[in-house]
Scaffold this active site. Sequence first.
Site, PDB file in Angstrom:
ATOM      1  N   GLY A  83       0.804  -1.215   0.000  1.00  0.00           N
ATOM      2  CA  GLY A  83       0.000   0.000   0.000  1.00  0.00           C
ATOM      3  C   GLY A  83       0.838   1.266   0.000  1.00  0.00           C
ATOM      4  N   THR A  84       1.926   1.275   0.754  1.00  0.00           N
ATOM      5  CA  THR A  84       2.765   2.480   0.838  1.00  0.00           C
ATOM      6  C   THR A  84       3.285   2.845  -0.554  1.00  0.00           C
ATOM      7  OG1 THR A  84       3.413   1.896   3.083  1.00  0.00           O
ATOM      8  CG2 THR A  84       4.833   3.455   1.917  1.00  0.00           C
ATOM      9  N   ASN A 163      -7.591   3.826   9.178  1.00  0.00           N
ATOM     10  CA  ASN A 163      -7.057   2.600   9.778  1.00  0.00           C
ATOM     11  C   ASN A 163      -7.157   2.569  11.300  1.00  0.00           C
ATOM     12  OD1 ASN A 163      -5.093   4.701   8.987  1.00  0.00           O
ATOM     13  ND2 ASN A 163      -3.667   3.526  10.227  1.00  0.00           N
ATOM     14  N   GLN A 193      -7.643  -0.007   3.708  1.00  0.00           N
ATOM     15  CA  GLN A 193      -8.515  -0.627   4.718  1.00  0.00           C
ATOM     16  C   GLN A 193      -9.920  -0.892   4.169  1.00  0.00           C
ATOM     17  OE1 GLN A 193      -7.721  -1.509   7.941  1.00  0.00           O
ATOM     18  NE2 GLN A 193      -5.637  -0.693   7.967  1.00  0.00           N
ATOM     19  N   SER A 213      -3.590  -3.077  -0.450  1.00  0.00           N
ATOM     20  CA  SER A 213      -2.493  -3.874   0.106  1.00  0.00           C
ATOM     21  C   SER A 213      -2.984  -5.261   0.501  1.00  0.00           C
ATOM     22  CB  SER A 213      -1.924  -3.154   1.339  1.00  0.00           C
ATOM     23  OG  SER A 213      -0.946  -3.940   1.950  1.00  0.00           O
ATOM     24  N   HIS A 215      -1.962  -7.651   2.474  1.00  0.00           N
ATOM     25  CA  HIS A 215      -1.935  -8.229   3.831  1.00  0.00           C
ATOM     26  C   HIS A 215      -3.080  -7.749   4.716  1.00  0.00           C
ATOM     27  CE1 HIS A 215      -0.003  -5.050   6.488  1.00  0.00           C
ATOM     28  NE2 HIS A 215       0.306  -4.546   5.311  1.00  0.00           N
ATOM     29  N   THR A 251      11.364  -7.141 -11.470  1.00  0.00           N
ATOM     30  CA  THR A 251      10.782  -8.458 -11.728  1.00  0.00           C
ATOM     31  C   THR A 251       9.627  -8.702 -10.778  1.00  0.00           C
ATOM     32  OG1 THR A 251      12.926  -9.240 -12.471  1.00  0.00           O
ATOM     33  CG2 THR A 251      11.318 -10.933 -11.856  1.00  0.00           C
ATOM     34  N   CYS A 339       2.386   1.042  12.872  1.00  0.00           N
ATOM     35  CA  CYS A 339       3.664   1.703  12.664  1.00  0.00           C
ATOM     36  C   CYS A 339       4.009   2.606  13.848  1.00  0.00           C
ATOM     37  CB  CYS A 339       3.627   2.544  11.396  1.00  0.00           C
ATOM     38  SG  CYS A 339       2.452   1.982  10.182  1.00  0.00           S
TER      39      CYS A 339
HETATM   40  C1  LIG Z   1      -4.667   3.110   5.607  1.00  0.00           C
HETATM   41  C2  LIG Z   1      -3.333   2.500   5.302  1.00  0.00           C
HETATM   42  N1  LIG Z   1      -2.612   2.982   4.285  1.00  0.00           N
HETATM   43  C3  LIG Z   1      -1.416   2.478   3.959  1.00  0.00           C
HETATM   44  C4  LIG Z   1      -0.873   1.441   4.671  1.00  0.00           C
HETATM   45  C5  LIG Z   1       0.456   0.894   4.258  1.00  0.00           C
HETATM   46  O1  LIG Z   1       0.297  -0.316   3.567  1.00  0.00           O
HETATM   47  P1  LIG Z   1       1.513  -1.354   3.470  1.00  0.00           P
HETATM   48  O2  LIG Z   1       1.687  -1.919   4.841  1.00  0.00           O
HETATM   49  O3  LIG Z   1       1.067  -2.390   2.486  1.00  0.00           O
HETATM   50  O4  LIG Z   1       2.672  -0.590   2.974  1.00  0.00           O
HETATM   51  C6  LIG Z   1      -1.573   0.915   5.766  1.00  0.00           C
HETATM   52  C7  LIG Z   1      -0.979  -0.141   6.615  1.00  0.00           C
HETATM   53  O5  LIG Z   1      -1.051  -0.118   7.822  1.00  0.00           O
HETATM   54  C8  LIG Z   1      -2.846   1.453   6.075  1.00  0.00           C
HETATM   55  O6  LIG Z   1      -3.572   0.980   7.095  1.00  0.00           O
END
Ligand SMILES: Cc1ncc(COP(=O)(O)O)c(C=O)c1O
Length: 395
Positions: A83-84, A163, A193, A213, A215, A251, A339
């Site tokens: 996601g980042t 989140n 989310q 994302s 996970h 890749t 985080c």
């Molecule tokens: C709202 C939101 N954006 C972005 C992210 C980041 O995603 P990733 O962990 O896949 O980099 C998260 C992860 O906690 C999230 O909850």
Amino acid sequence: MCVSRAVLPLILRAMRYLDYAATTPVLPEVTDAMVAVLTGDFGNPSSVHAYGRAAREIVEDARDRVASAVGASPAEIVFTAGGTEADNLAIKGATRKLRGNGNHVITTAFEHHAVLDTVEWLGHDEFETTVLPVGPDGLVDPAAVAAAVRPSTILVSIMAVNNEIGTAQPLAEIARAVKGANPSTLVHTDAVQMLGNLPVNVHELGLDFAAFSAHKFGGPKGVGFLFARSHAPVEALLHGGGHEGGLRSGTLNVPGLAGLGVAAEIAAKEVDHKIERVGGLRTRLWQGIEDSIERVRLNGHPTERVPGTLNVSFEGADGETLLLLFDAAGIACSAGSACQSGAIDPSHVLLAIGVPREIAKGSVRFSLGRESTDEDVDAVLEVLPGIVESARRVG
Ligand SMILES: Cc1ncc(COP(=O)(O)O)c(C=O)c1O
């Protein structure tokens, strides 16, 4: 092997997991798909020979599944390492491409740092940034967004679901308001989310970009994707072999993508059932908390929310102490975004919705998910009064 490494699996087996917003268990169907690729299909999807073609088929099958889970066409999916990266690609990539057309970017104060810090970074460059406030219920007002849009606004980035507090934004209304104010302004949403918690149709929502994302919905970590509307202007951040239509060189993570595709398909298929079942568990948890503890508050909108996430402030208690006591009682929950766990500062999300600093510090996020049970809720409610009492004594 040190003792803690040896006993950790035993501890984990006895624990109850209420931290689905941080990450989710990998679904068995996902594991099966990934193991099949890891053990059978090691080819590079860019190779022309049969090994490569087999790997390419797996990648394109994942793209089809992901696209149909979010209402996009396969050509609108760019695979990323989570996601980042997808947020960064949309925000940096679109603003870089369009910088001749304008220099203004809008976001909100309660975004994930993947968006907030990226927009702040743009502000160090030649961009002007507006960080909009959020209402006390955690909702962004579409009219306020429209009022902030200027002729020079090239991108608006507003998260779909927060989140920490689980509030779901009126995304379609926001996108409409933005386009009404300036039809050439692009709309990005951090939808990390959202998938698996709410139905997603990126075109019906009127989005140009959306980040996801794996996970967060039963897939592996380090894999995700960006929906980039057909012909949406975006420039690559990673240069190299020109993978993903030149938008993301490197890749491809074939096993990860196989897992992502299966996870996205299941998440979309099960979402209605999850809203009902997990939403019911969350309601019972909140009622139990409200009934047994004084001086508590629910953070975020009471109804405009995803099913599993419940953020509660326990006045007079310290959040870190609460977390440690829950952990010792066999319950895994969180003080805010993963985080930030370990940081003493109160959550920027809670401060953004106007929770006073001292109260924000005593907040806990319980997040339930696909495998959560009534017994998980009972377990929290059983230990809660003792834990809150102890944490209030400390602090
Ligand atoms: C709202 C939101 N954006 C972005 C992210 C980041 O995603 P990733 O962990 O896949 O980099 C998260 C992860 O906690 C999230 O909850």
